[in-house]
Design a protein around this motif. Structure first.
Motif, PDB file in Angstrom:
ATOM      1  N   ALA A 190       0.512  -1.125  -0.037  1.00 33.25           N
ATOM      2  CA  ALA A 190      -0.296  -0.212   0.038  1.00 33.25           C
ATOM      3  C   ALA A 190       0.740   1.351  -0.325  1.00 33.25           C
ATOM      4  CB  ALA A 190      -0.816   0.222   1.401  1.00 33.25           C
ATOM      5  N   TRP A 191       0.830   2.384  -0.745  1.00 31.57           N
ATOM      6  CA  TRP A 191       1.089   3.838  -0.610  1.00 31.57           C
ATOM      7  C   TRP A 191       0.685   4.262  -0.014  1.00 31.57           C
ATOM      8  CZ3 TRP A 191       2.581   4.224  -6.736  1.00 31.57           C
ATOM      9  CH2 TRP A 191       3.572   2.506  -7.733  1.00 31.57           C
ATOM     10  N   GLU A 192       1.801   5.314   0.602  1.00 32.54           N
ATOM     11  CA  GLU A 192       1.115   6.404   1.685  1.00 32.54           C
ATOM     12  C   GLU A 192       1.420   7.189   0.678  1.00 32.54           C
ATOM     13  OE1 GLU A 192       3.588   6.156   4.009  1.00 32.54           O
ATOM     14  OE2 GLU A 192       3.287   4.560   5.111  1.00 32.54           O
ATOM     15  N   GLY A 193       0.600   8.921   1.542  1.00 31.68           N
ATOM     16  CA  GLY A 193       0.675   9.751   0.958  1.00 31.68           C
ATOM     17  C   GLY A 193       1.026  10.681   1.059  1.00 31.68           C
ATOM     18  N   THR A 194       2.542  10.246   0.710  1.00 33.62           N
ATOM     19  CA  THR A 194       3.695  12.003   1.923  1.00 33.62           C
ATOM     20  C   THR A 194       3.893  11.907   0.903  1.00 33.62           C
ATOM     21  OG1 THR A 194       4.691   9.423   2.479  1.00 33.62           O
ATOM     22  CG2 THR A 194       4.236   9.794   3.877  1.00 33.62           C
ATOM     23  N   THR A 195       4.998  13.016   0.903  1.00 35.19           N
ATOM     24  CA  THR A 195       5.411  14.166   0.436  1.00 35.19           C
ATOM     25  C   THR A 195       7.141  13.036   0.278  1.00 35.19           C
ATOM     26  OG1 THR A 195       6.140  15.540   2.133  1.00 35.19           O
ATOM     27  CG2 THR A 195       4.465  16.546   1.154  1.00 35.19           C
ATOM     28  N   GLY A 196       8.119  13.718  -0.886  1.00 33.82           N
ATOM     29  CA  GLY A 196       9.268  13.149  -0.540  1.00 33.82           C
ATOM     30  C   GLY A 196       9.162  12.537  -2.488  1.00 33.82           C
ATOM     31  N   GLY A 197      10.131  11.436  -2.391  1.00 38.47           N
ATOM     32  CA  GLY A 197      11.173  11.295  -3.717  1.00 38.47           C
ATOM     33  C   GLY A 197      10.791   9.724  -3.240  1.00 38.47           C
ATOM     34  N   LYS A 198       9.829   8.874  -4.827  1.00 36.82           N
ATOM     35  CA  LYS A 198       9.623   8.024  -4.386  1.00 36.82           C
ATOM     36  C   LYS A 198       9.722   6.960  -5.717  1.00 36.82           C
ATOM     37  CE  LYS A 198       5.420   8.489  -1.114  1.00 36.82           C
ATOM     38  NZ  LYS A 198       5.952   9.724  -1.371  1.00 36.82           N
ATOM     39  N   TYR A 199      10.305   5.892  -5.658  1.00 34.14           N
ATOM     40  CA  TYR A 199      10.425   4.819  -7.005  1.00 34.14           C
ATOM     41  C   TYR A 199      10.759   3.438  -7.317  1.00 34.14           C
ATOM     42  CZ  TYR A 199      14.814   3.144  -5.931  1.00 34.14           C
ATOM     43  OH  TYR A 199      16.142   1.867  -4.958  1.00 34.14           O
ATOM     44  N   VAL A 200      10.350   3.065  -7.831  1.00 43.38           N
ATOM     45  CA  VAL A 200       9.519   1.705  -8.685  1.00 43.38           C
ATOM     46  C   VAL A 200      10.060   1.043  -9.280  1.00 43.38           C
ATOM     47  CG1 VAL A 200       7.992   0.303  -9.494  1.00 43.38           C
ATOM     48  CG2 VAL A 200       7.264   2.206  -7.551  1.00 43.38           C
ATOM     49  N   VAL A 201      10.520   0.292  -8.975  1.00 43.18           N
ATOM     50  CA  VAL A 201      11.620  -0.989  -9.991  1.00 43.18           C
ATOM     51  C   VAL A 201      11.119  -2.157 -10.577  1.00 43.18           C
ATOM     52  CG1 VAL A 201      13.618  -2.214 -10.421  1.00 43.18           C
ATOM     53  CG2 VAL A 201      13.824   0.180  -9.098  1.00 43.18           C
ATOM     54  N   ARG A 202      10.539  -2.997 -12.043  1.00 42.58           N
ATOM     55  CA  ARG A 202      10.099  -3.454 -12.227  1.00 42.58           C
ATOM     56  C   ARG A 202      11.351  -3.895 -13.472  1.00 42.58           C
ATOM     57  NH1 ARG A 202       5.028  -4.393 -14.580  1.00 42.58           N
ATOM     58  NH2 ARG A 202       3.582  -3.354 -12.662  1.00 42.58           N
ATOM     59  N   GLY A 203      12.097  -5.418 -13.827  1.00 44.16           N
ATOM     60  CA  GLY A 203      12.900  -5.187 -14.237  1.00 44.16           C
ATOM     61  C   GLY A 203      13.729  -4.448 -15.269  1.00 44.16           C
ATOM     62  N   GLY A 204      14.417  -4.217 -16.044  1.00 46.68           N
ATOM     63  CA  GLY A 204      14.079  -2.670 -16.583  1.00 46.68           C
ATOM     64  C   GLY A 204      13.511  -1.461 -16.621  1.00 46.68           C
ATOM     65  N   ALA A 205      13.060  -1.353 -16.188  1.00 48.74           N
ATOM     66  CA  ALA A 205      12.041  -0.251 -15.775  1.00 48.74           C
ATOM     67  C   ALA A 205      11.959   0.781 -14.426  1.00 48.74           C
ATOM     68  CB  ALA A 205      10.337  -0.230 -16.521  1.00 48.74           C
ATOM     69  N   LEU A 206      12.115   1.298 -14.504  1.00 46.47           N
ATOM     70  CA  LEU A 206      11.935   2.703 -13.651  1.00 46.47           C
ATOM     71  C   LEU A 206      10.876   3.535 -13.845  1.00 46.47           C
ATOM     72  CD1 LEU A 206      15.021   3.918 -10.694  1.00 46.47           C
ATOM     73  CD2 LEU A 206      13.479   5.110 -11.710  1.00 46.47           C
ATOM     74  N   ILE A 207      10.600   3.967 -12.529  1.00 47.11           N
ATOM     75  CA  ILE A 207       9.456   5.273 -12.350  1.00 47.11           C
ATOM     76  C   ILE A 207       9.893   5.635 -11.347  1.00 47.11           C
ATOM     77  CG2 ILE A 207       7.232   5.661 -12.426  1.00 47.11           C
ATOM     78  CD1 ILE A 207       7.498   3.925 -15.082  1.00 47.11           C
ATOM     79  N   ALA A 208      10.543   7.146 -11.530  1.00 44.01           N
ATOM     80  CA  ALA A 208      10.869   7.624 -10.359  1.00 44.01           C
ATOM     81  C   ALA A 208       9.776   9.514 -10.311  1.00 44.01           C
ATOM     82  CB  ALA A 208      11.792   8.111 -10.002  1.00 44.01           C
ATOM     83  N   TRP A 209       9.062   9.486  -8.964  1.00 46.48           N
ATOM     84  CA  TRP A 209       8.385  10.983  -9.067  1.00 46.48           C
ATOM     85  C   TRP A 209       8.812  10.746  -7.250  1.00 46.48           C
ATOM     86  CZ3 TRP A 209       6.347   5.481  -7.978  1.00 46.48           C
ATOM     87  CH2 TRP A 209       5.894   5.275  -7.212  1.00 46.48           C
ATOM     88  N   TYR A 210       8.675  12.772  -8.241  1.00 44.71           N
ATOM     89  CA  TYR A 210       8.484  13.457  -6.196  1.00 44.71           C
ATOM     90  C   TYR A 210       8.168  14.264  -5.745  1.00 44.71           C
ATOM     91  CZ  TYR A 210      10.320  16.676  -3.004  1.00 44.71           C
ATOM     92  OH  TYR A 210      10.899  16.745  -1.314  1.00 44.71           O
ATOM     93  N   VAL A 211       7.438  14.145  -4.856  1.00 45.27           N
ATOM     94  CA  VAL A 211       5.065  14.911  -4.446  1.00 45.27           C
ATOM     95  C   VAL A 211       5.688  15.959  -3.035  1.00 45.27           C
ATOM     96  CG1 VAL A 211       3.051  14.717  -3.332  1.00 45.27           C
ATOM     97  CG2 VAL A 211       4.605  12.717  -3.892  1.00 45.27           C
ATOM     98  N   PRO A 212       5.727  17.226  -3.675  1.00 44.64           N
ATOM     99  CA  PRO A 212       6.202  18.715  -2.964  1.00 44.64           C
ATOM    100  C   PRO A 212       5.160  18.446  -2.141  1.00 44.64           C
ATOM    101  CG  PRO A 212       5.685  19.311  -5.259  1.00 44.64           C
ATOM    102  CD  PRO A 212       5.506  17.293  -6.022  1.00 44.64           C
ATOM    103  N   ALA A 213       5.702  19.077  -0.517  1.00 45.11           N
ATOM    104  CA  ALA A 213       4.956  19.602   0.091  1.00 45.11           C
ATOM    105  C   ALA A 213       3.332  20.183  -0.333  1.00 45.11           C
ATOM    106  CB  ALA A 213       5.783  20.028   1.352  1.00 45.11           C
ATOM    107  N   GLY A 214       3.354  20.555  -0.910  1.00 43.69           N
ATOM    108  CA  GLY A 214       1.838  21.941  -1.278  1.00 43.69           C
ATOM    109  C   GLY A 214       1.397  20.955  -2.704  1.00 43.69           C
ATOM    110  N   ALA A 215       1.911  19.423  -2.620  1.00 41.00           N
ATOM    111  CA  ALA A 215       0.847  19.129  -3.747  1.00 41.00           C
ATOM    112  C   ALA A 215      -0.202  18.448  -3.369  1.00 41.00           C
ATOM    113  CB  ALA A 215       2.049  17.869  -4.639  1.00 41.00           C
ATOM    114  N   VAL A 216      -1.421  18.537  -4.508  1.00 37.54           N
ATOM    115  CA  VAL A 216      -2.938  18.296  -4.082  1.00 37.54           C
ATOM    116  C   VAL A 216      -3.359  17.246  -4.612  1.00 37.54           C
ATOM    117  CG1 VAL A 216      -4.329  20.698  -3.066  1.00 37.54           C
ATOM    118  CG2 VAL A 216      -3.655  19.527  -5.680  1.00 37.54           C
ATOM    119  N   ALA A 217      -4.644  16.504  -4.710  1.00 39.08           N
ATOM    120  CA  ALA A 217      -4.250  15.543  -4.853  1.00 39.08           C
ATOM    121  C   ALA A 217      -4.295  15.456  -6.981  1.00 39.08           C
ATOM    122  CB  ALA A 217      -6.295  14.557  -4.557  1.00 39.08           C
TER     123      ALA A 217
END
Length: 434
Positions: free
Chosen positions: A52-79
């Motif tokens: 389960a993913w938390e909606g916290t701020t900061g940087g996160k990334y997912v690795v699946r095999g030879g692929a990577l998705i990374a993202w950063y949620v700023p403190a002021g981000a809304v849905a």
């Protein structure tokens, strides 16, 4: 003009780090590992898709095999905060090991390989090749393998036995591209046994593998003034490295002030059409963006609003004008190395750029103080494509195609300007900052 006489646009430490990254990333799995390592130094943390993913701020990334998705949620981000996505790919054309790898003929031990992607076959002849990739073990874990030593070679036929070779070399993909790696009878289980031993695991525990060859000659600066960069897998690890550096810099210098959620999407299998669970045609990026919205308490309406304001910058290598074949290029558009990133345009949607995308790209380069160039194909020549149109169609988002100008694309060893990687990274950072 000598580099000593030109204005200095670039930070050579960026290209130095790119060289180190290329050398350590002979396979998509290593490319992902290298990008993840750099992101973790910038404070990103890996999350598992099954958790389960938390909606916290900061940087996160997912690795699946030879692929990577990374993202950063700023403190002021809304849905409904939109995303700024940079799309790249981690794979490059090469020779990949077949399921039954051990073969041979005429007293030679050989390794059976399959052609991956659009390979100029002659560029793989008479090169010292290593092996890399991953082993999949009985317990489901994986082990990365990188053997940077001359293990294999695809020998070209001597000119004495082919006097017409310079009138046109014709290679049969099945018969002429099988590397040699020793002498003796076919050694069944020999290759996987050898690789397993080098990886420190028992061959009996190896139930699967994804192995490929790579040229062991390291990347390097080239030219009288060292203004060029020669190396393997520039297409498209140069973009992966630039996007990773740009994302890390953007969040380090002011992540919580970003008006958008910056995203890096490094896909696998672009060179074979992107149709896989780790390719741009798969659902990976869409699901990550959706889950990011939902983890912050967002609804489907919020997701739709976020995507409506999202822009993707698809970064992939482009073509510099080849001085020996200039007639094959569009005469009014001549991108040059170290002239800055190129905006790639094709009205038949082989690239996704339109007027809106052009304005976004031009503004990003302007803010970064980076020169840029336009690329379009000669009307008489077929145009390649990228993940750009795929991403635009799958997610319904504005997408721009860019890259840098290079020679020898898809060769075992490619060539570009040494300044352009830094200029591209600077433009990407400006794009992510919005």
């Amino acid at each position: 003009m000598s580099t000593a006489d030109r204005p200095v646009f670039f930070d050579r430490t960026h290209t130095d780090d790119l060289i180190a990254y290329l050398a350590a990333a002979p396979s998509p799995y290593h490319a992902v590992a290298g990008a993840a390592e750099r992101l973790e130094k910038a404070g990103f943390r890996q999350v598992a898709e099954a958790d389960a993913w938390e909606g916290t701020t900061g940087g996160k990334y997912v690795v699946r095999g030879g692929a990577l998705i990374a993202w950063y949620v700023p403190a002021g981000a809304v849905a409904a905060t939109p995303f700024r996505v940079v799309g790249t790919h981690t794979d490059s054309p090469n020779l990949r090991v077949k399921p039954v790898p051990d073969t041979g003929s005429a007293g030679w031990r050989q390794v059976a390989v399959e052609i991956y992607g659009g390979v100029p076959l002659n560029t793989w002849l008479d090169r010292d090749l290593g092996l890399s990739g991953r082993l999949v073990l009985r317990d489901g874990s994986t082990r990365l393998v990188q053997l940077d030593e001359p293990l294999l070679r695809v020998p070209q036929l001597a000119i004495h036995l082919d006097r017409q070779v310079n009138d046109g070399l014709k290679l049969d993909k099945q018969r002429h591209l099988t590397p040699i790696w020793g002498l003796g009878p076919v050694d069944e289980g020999g290759l996987i046994g050898y690789v397993s031993e080098r990886a420190g695991v028992a061959a009996a525990d190896v139930l699967g593998w994804d192995l490929m060859t790579h040229d062991v000659q390291p990347p390097s600066y080239l030219g009288r003034d060292r203004e060029l960069l020669a190396g393997p897998r520039l297409d498209n690890l140069l973009s992966v490295h630039a996007a990773t550096a740009a994302l890390a810099a953007a969040v380090t210098e002011g992540g919580d002030q970003l008006p958008y959620i910056p995203v890096l999407a490094a896909f696998d299998h672009e060179e074979t059409g992107s149709e896989s669970d780790t390719g741009a045609q798969g659902p990976l990026l869409g699901r990550v963006l959706e889950r990011s919205v939902h983890s912050r308490g967002g609804s489907e309406e919020d997701r739709a609003r976020a995507l409506a304001g999202t822009i993707c910058l698809s970064s992939d290598m482009g073509h510099a004008v080849h001085p020996n074949y200039s007639e094959r290029h569009e005469p009014g558009h001549h991108p040059v190395p170290n002239g800055g990133p190129i905006l790639k345009v094709n009205v038949n949607n082989r690239y996704a750029t339109d007027g809106v995308g052009r304005a976004v790209f031009a503004a990003a380069c302007e803010r970064a103080g980076v020169p840029w160039q336009a690329f379009v194909s000669n009307n008489a020549m077929p145009c390649g494509t990228t993940i750009g149109p795929i991403t635009a169609a799958r997610l319904g988002i504005t997408t721009v195609d860019c890259g840098i100008a290079a020679l020898s694309m898809h060769s075992a060893r490619e060539l570009c300007g040494a300044e352009d990687p830094y200029l591209l990274a600077s433009a990407i950072k400006s794009f992510l900052e919005g």
